[in-house]
Design a protein around this motif. Structure first.
Motif, short mmCIF file in Angstrom:
data_model
loop_
_atom_site.label_atom_id
_atom_site.label_comp_id
_atom_site.label_asym_id
_atom_site.label_seq_id
_atom_site.Cartn_x
_atom_site.Cartn_y
_atom_site.Cartn_z
N LYS A 97 50.10 39.90 -36.55
CA LYS A 97 51.30 40.70 -36.82
C LYS A 97 50.94 42.17 -37.01
CE LYS A 97 54.09 37.05 -38.82
NZ LYS A 97 54.62 36.45 -40.03
N THR A 99 48.36 43.70 -35.73
CA THR A 99 47.98 44.21 -34.41
C THR A 99 49.22 44.52 -33.57
OG1 THR A 99 45.92 42.98 -34.47
CG2 THR A 99 46.68 43.69 -32.31
N SER A 100 50.19 43.62 -33.58
CA SER A 100 51.41 43.82 -32.80
C SER A 100 52.19 45.02 -33.31
CB SER A 100 52.29 42.57 -32.88
OG SER A 100 51.65 41.49 -32.29
N GLN A 101 52.16 45.22 -34.61
CA GLN A 101 52.96 46.27 -35.24
C GLN A 101 52.34 47.66 -35.12
OE1 GLN A 101 53.69 45.43 -39.37
NE2 GLN A 101 55.73 46.29 -39.26
N ASN A 106 49.30 45.06 -25.69
CA ASN A 106 50.39 44.14 -25.34
C ASN A 106 50.06 42.75 -25.86
OD1 ASN A 106 51.86 46.12 -23.99
ND2 ASN A 106 50.65 45.82 -22.14
N MET A 107 50.30 42.56 -27.12
CA MET A 107 50.06 41.23 -27.72
C MET A 107 51.15 40.29 -27.22
SD MET A 107 47.44 40.98 -29.89
CE MET A 107 47.92 39.52 -30.77
N ASN A 109 53.54 37.03 -27.57
CA ASN A 109 54.21 36.41 -28.71
C ASN A 109 53.50 35.09 -29.00
OD1 ASN A 109 56.00 35.84 -30.73
ND2 ASN A 109 57.60 35.11 -29.35
#
Length: 161
Positions: A97, A99-101, A106-107, A109
């Motif tokens: 989370k 890393t995605s934030q 392009n992580m 889902n």
């Protein structure tokens, strides 16, 4: 400490992001929580996932990771408990989370399915066994025995002790 913040223009690996997450988390959590997270990251997550490009992580990689850690045990048992596996996966989920934030990678889902915890029945000592154990603890008492006696007689939790 080297972290991924200084590596924005270089290729960032998932291990760099794990270290960055630990670095940032250290100032906002208790020392005991940080120690637990540090051990989880370094003992389980880094050996298996550190070399991945974050964009290459997907549900299959995470499921394989989950199966791999499920079969890893320690010296005293053959497998990790479902609670230990869940703790590892919760830390991994937090890192994903983060890393995605906070990173432009392009992580994908990723949906982490946590194992169901098996609840063993609570084992209670009989009054006779409690008395025997208390006598043992009082015999040649030291700090360790005192801590066990205190916990047993007051119900205080280990973290509070």
């Amino acid at each position: 400490m080297t972290n991924a913040i200084g590596k924005r223009k270089e290729k960032i690996l998932f291990g760099d992001l794990c270290n960055e997450w630990l670095y940032i988390s250290e100032s906002r959590i208790k020392k005991s929580s940080y120690a637990k997270y540090f051990n989880i990251v370094n003992k389980y997550i880094m050996p298996e996932l550190a070399s991945y490009n974050p964009a290459d992580l997907d549900n299959i990689v995470i499921e394989n990771f989950k199966r791999s850690i499920a079969s890893k045990g320690n010296m005293n048992c053959n497998e990790l408990s479902s609670k230990s596996i869940k703790d590892i996966l919760v830390v991994l989920s937090s890192i994903i989370k983060y890393t995605s934030q906070y990173h432009e990678e392009n992580m994908k889902n990723i949906n982490i399915n946590y194992p169901k915890e098996k609840k063993d029945p609570v084992k209670i000592l009989s009054i006779e066994d409690q008395n025997k154990f208390t006598q043992f603890l009082l015999n040649d008492i030291d700090e360790c025995k005192f801590g066990i006696l205190l916990a047993m007689t007051t119900g205080i939790r280990i973290g509070e002790l």
